[in-house]
Design a protein around this motif. Structure first.
Motif, PDB file in Angstrom:
ATOM      1  N   MET B   1       0.841  -1.201   0.000  1.00 40.51           N
ATOM      2  CA  MET B   1       0.000   0.000   0.000  1.00 40.51           C
ATOM      3  C   MET B   1       0.876   1.251   0.000  1.00 40.51           C
ATOM      4  N   GLN B 214      16.390  15.619  18.979  1.00 43.68           N
ATOM      5  CA  GLN B 214      16.731  14.199  19.031  1.00 43.68           C
ATOM      6  C   GLN B 214      17.236  13.844  20.427  1.00 43.68           C
ATOM      7  N   GLU B 287      26.226   6.515  29.135  1.00 45.38           N
ATOM      8  CA  GLU B 287      25.381   5.798  28.178  1.00 45.38           C
ATOM      9  C   GLU B 287      25.476   6.440  26.795  1.00 45.38           C
ATOM     10  N   LEU B 351      10.180  15.733  17.002  1.00 46.34           N
ATOM     11  CA  LEU B 351      10.735  15.135  18.217  1.00 46.34           C
ATOM     12  C   LEU B 351      11.107  13.695  17.933  1.00 46.34           C
ATOM     13  N   LEU B 352      12.345  13.343  18.242  1.00 48.81           N
ATOM     14  CA  LEU B 352      12.757  11.944  18.103  1.00 48.81           C
ATOM     15  C   LEU B 352      13.148  11.456  19.488  1.00 48.81           C
ATOM     16  N   ALA B 377      15.893   4.559  19.559  1.00 45.06           N
ATOM     17  CA  ALA B 377      15.043   5.595  18.968  1.00 45.06           C
ATOM     18  C   ALA B 377      13.657   5.041  18.645  1.00 45.06           C
ATOM     19  N   LEU B 378      12.643   5.872  18.904  1.00 44.19           N
ATOM     20  CA  LEU B 378      11.249   5.480  18.667  1.00 44.19           C
ATOM     21  C   LEU B 378      10.712   6.121  17.388  1.00 44.19           C
ATOM     22  N   PRO B 379       9.774   5.467  16.692  1.00 41.80           N
ATOM     23  CA  PRO B 379       9.243   4.132  16.956  1.00 41.80           C
ATOM     24  C   PRO B 379      10.286   3.043  16.685  1.00 41.80           C
ATOM     25  N   ALA B 380      10.164   1.941  17.399  1.00 36.98           N
ATOM     26  CA  ALA B 380      11.146   0.873  17.281  1.00 36.98           C
ATOM     27  C   ALA B 380      10.459  -0.473  17.133  1.00 36.98           C
ATOM     28  N   MET B 381      11.204  -1.411  16.580  1.00 37.82           N
ATOM     29  CA  MET B 381      10.667  -2.748  16.450  1.00 37.82           C
ATOM     30  C   MET B 381      11.826  -3.731  16.471  1.00 37.82           C
ATOM     31  N   ALA B 382      11.616  -4.886  17.106  1.00 36.31           N
ATOM     32  CA  ALA B 382      12.647  -5.918  17.108  1.00 36.31           C
ATOM     33  C   ALA B 382      11.991  -7.267  17.296  1.00 36.31           C
ATOM     34  N   ASP B 439       5.651   2.358  19.786  1.00 36.41           N
ATOM     35  CA  ASP B 439       5.301   3.507  18.947  1.00 36.41           C
ATOM     36  C   ASP B 439       6.011   4.769  19.439  1.00 36.41           C
ATOM     37  N   ALA B 440       5.715   5.896  18.795  1.00 33.14           N
ATOM     38  CA  ALA B 440       6.460   7.120  19.090  1.00 33.14           C
ATOM     39  C   ALA B 440       6.229   7.638  20.501  1.00 33.14           C
TER      40      ALA B 440
END
Lengths: 153, 507
Positions: B1, B214, B287, B351-352, B377-382, B439-440
């Protein structure tokens, strides 16, 4: 397979200008971040989240030269090394000296810089077997340095 | 899409009623602040005509609830209980706690959940805004401590929902403050936001550049705030009540002694708390692989930063004079208002943000396998693949946890669900892929698939939704009572669907 170079439309290669990468990352996020679609339909929003997530993953991978090298090597069919018996004796020597209370910070720093240089050189001449070895050792040295930097706990 | 693109700066404006107003709400432990953008600039509102600080307290007198005023029966510092379980040590600080499965506090004839108390405060804010501006409150950005976990974030959203407020987004308090500074004073570069409030401490490192904010790293302590110092003053200086302790602390920020107590007396008591904030700040720098000398400046946020001791210690730590161009108690709400405005009417700003805490799963032996590390960093996925450890194992418990420690028992449990009906296979053959998506705003969704047989299962769980069914029906009921428009009803329905998924897979 997920290709972080492709996400930004970069040519695949070890050498990358981090300023250019950051600029592209910010520009792309300005277009696709879900905050740009706060009032949009769920589907549009979901697409934005996917795209924005991919940008984050690609950026995080590309900005780290070690991860970048690992990706490129895998791409060339060179699986990452899981052991290196010659290097192991060096690691053991370091940790013994550390246990005796010797400060090896400076030495690790020098070694890290030397290994990084050989990683770069290996990519220049496309000697991926050497790159693979340098990457394994460099990752190890960096881990040791980080552990020392963060201290116990 | 194909993705439908909206040019930056042109977010679909027409979708929101032009008569409504969008606001930023700083829902604080001790005080709340609400701000709105007018002619492009953020302003805090004085909704009660008593100053812009709205005490975050709920009282009960003459069969009525009152927000912002203290009577004999008053609940305060409710933010500390958001998303907490009754066995959490923090609960012991609340004398009104009623024993039971969920955290409830006694107020008049009622046993209220923290979400309900917070919703009363938010409802007061909503009504105050509508009274002051003469227009309905259309939507809001609500701030939360950067270090808030999943459960506390969801609880905050639920409170807003109960109060009939559509939440555009939650944003982290230090990030909101950075936004206000960046847009109002035009600072650029890497900044530390040192946010020491009534109940929580947060510190974030942000890079501000060309309208991008950021977050590089964040850290904090949810139970480290001015409140804790007040409690210490109370016991060590033998002061009769908490209100007096607060007053004393505030007076001694401006003068050297009050009623025989000197500034150095309270500084000696407050000092260990300030040291703790600096320890956390040090860790955040590590960090991010940065040093305090490398950054452009440090921005002070939160009521506690009015204390001379805090300013002095922060200045020594960073080796530079901190910035407090904006009122430290207004900056967060102002940033939230700017964010709400930007999300609604479009903006060049972005905004990050990052995950404050690592998200992971329980594996064999009570160990945690981290799936998404903190400061991602968001959004993230794993994703991570798991397998069975017994022949013919028919199910698998997926236990989602949040925190940095190695063992499950030391992390916060966000919820567990069971993946049932795995194909009968020898140990180690089944392939279960677990996906984490954040999500963000920092909200997590977990899904699981069984891949070997093609008979893949898909389960979605929003682990921290702590709504039980009674509470849910009550929320729906309440929402109809306050119900104003279809948009909100649709929102409720979505929330209901989400929480139904949770109850389906409770094991």
């Amino acid at each position: 397979m997920f290709d972080p170079f492709d996400v930004f439309g970069f040519e695949k290669g070890f050498f990358l200008d981090l300023k250019v990468l950051e600029k592209c990352y910010f520009e792309e996020q300005k277009k696709f971040h879900p905050d740009r679609f706060a009032l949009a339909e769920m589907n549009t929003k979901a697409d934005a989240i996917r795209k924005s997530t991919m940008l984050n993953q690609a950026y995080s991978l590309l900005k780290d030269p070690l991860e970048r090298a690992a990706f490129l090597l895998k791409e060339k069919g060179f699986e990452l090394m899981t052991h290196d018996s010659f290097f192991l004796s060096q690691v053991m020597e370091w940790s013994e000296r550390q246990d005796r209370g010797e400060d090896i910070t400076r030495e690790l720093q020098v070694e890290s810089e030397r290994l990084f240089k050989s990683l770069e050189d290996a990519f220049v001449v496309q000697d991926y077997a050497s790159a693979r070895e340098a990457l394994y050792r460099l990752t190890y040295v960096r881990k040791m340095m980080k552990a020392m930097f963060l201290g116990p706990g | 899409m194909l993705l439908q693109l909206v040019e930056p700066g042109q977010t679909a404006k027409s979708q929101i009623s032009s008569k409504g107003v969008v606001v930023g709400i700083d829902l604080g432990t001790t005080h709340s602040v609400v701000a709105v953008v007018q002619n492009g600039r953020p302003f805090v509102l004085d909704i009660d005509k008593k100053g812009f600080l709205i005490p975050s307290v709920l009282s009960y007198l003459e069969e009525k609830f009152h927000v912002g005023v203290v009577f004999d029966e008053t609940l305060s510092s409710i933010k500390r209980l958001m998303g907490r379980a009754p066995q959490d040590p923090i609960c012991s600080q609340f004398s009104q706690l009623v024993s039971g499965k969920a955290v409830r506090l006694k107020l008049g004839p009622y046993h209220l959940t923290p979400v309900e108390v917070a919703s009363h405060i938010l409802l007061h804010v909503r009504q105050g805004v509508e009274r002051t501006l003469g227009v309905p409150l259309e939507a809001a950005v609500i701030t939360v401590p950067a270090y808030f976990d999943e459960a506390a974030r969801i609880a905050t959203k639920q409170a807003a929902m109960l109060a009939g407020i559509k939440v555009l987004r939650l944003i982290n308090e230090p990030t909101a403050a950075a936004l206000a500074y960046g847009l109002e004073t035009g600072v650029e570069g890497v900044y530390a936001i040192y946010d020491f409030g009534g109940g929580t401490f947060d510190v974030s490192l942000l890079k501000l550049q060309n309208g991008v904010f950021q977050v590089l790293a964040t850290g904090g302590d949810l139970n480290l705030g001015g409140d804790d110092i007040d409690h210490q003053l109370l016991s060590q200086l033998k002061i009769s009540d908490l209100k007096k302790a607060q007053l004393l602390k505030e007076c001694l920020s401006n003068q050297e002694s009050v009623e025989g107590v000197t500034r150095s007396d309270i500084e000696a008591i407050a000092s260990p708390f300030v040291e703790k904030t600096l320890q956390i700040t040090q860790d955040v720098f590590k960090e991010a692989s940065l040093s305090p000398q490398e950054i452009q400046g440090v921005i002070l946020v939160g009521g506690m930063t009015r204390m001379p001791l805090v300013r002095r210690k922060v200045e020594t730590f960073f080796g530079k004079e901190p910035l407090y161009d904006l009122d430290p108690e207004k900056a967060v709400a102002m940033g939230a208002a700017l964010s709400a405005h930007g999300l609604t009417y479009g903006s060049e700003t972005l905004l990050l943000d990052v995950t404050p805490l690592s998200l992971g799963l329980e594996t064999m032996g009570g160990l945690v396998e981290k799936i998404i590390p903190r400061n991602t960093a968001l959004p993230a996925m794993a994703s991570q693949e798991f397998t069975t450890h017994q022949d013919g194992q028919g199910g698998m418990i997926i236990h989602v946890v949040q925190g940095e420690r190695e063992f499950v028992k030391d992390c916060l449990s966000l919820g567990r669900f069971e993946l049932k009906g795995l194909p009968s296979l020898p140990a180690g053959i089944a392939r279960v892929r677990v996906d984490f998506a954040v999500d963000a705003e920092g909200l997590l969704t977990v899904s699981a698939f069984e891949k070997t047989t093609g008979l893949s299962q898909h389960i979605e769980v929003h682990p921290s939704s702590q709504l039980d069914e009674n509470m849910l029906s009550k929320i729906i009921l309440e929402s109809h009572k306050h119900g104003r428009d279809d948009m909100k009803k649709r929102y409720m329905k979505e929330e209901k669907l989400k929480s139904e998924r949770v109850s389906l897979f409770k094991t």
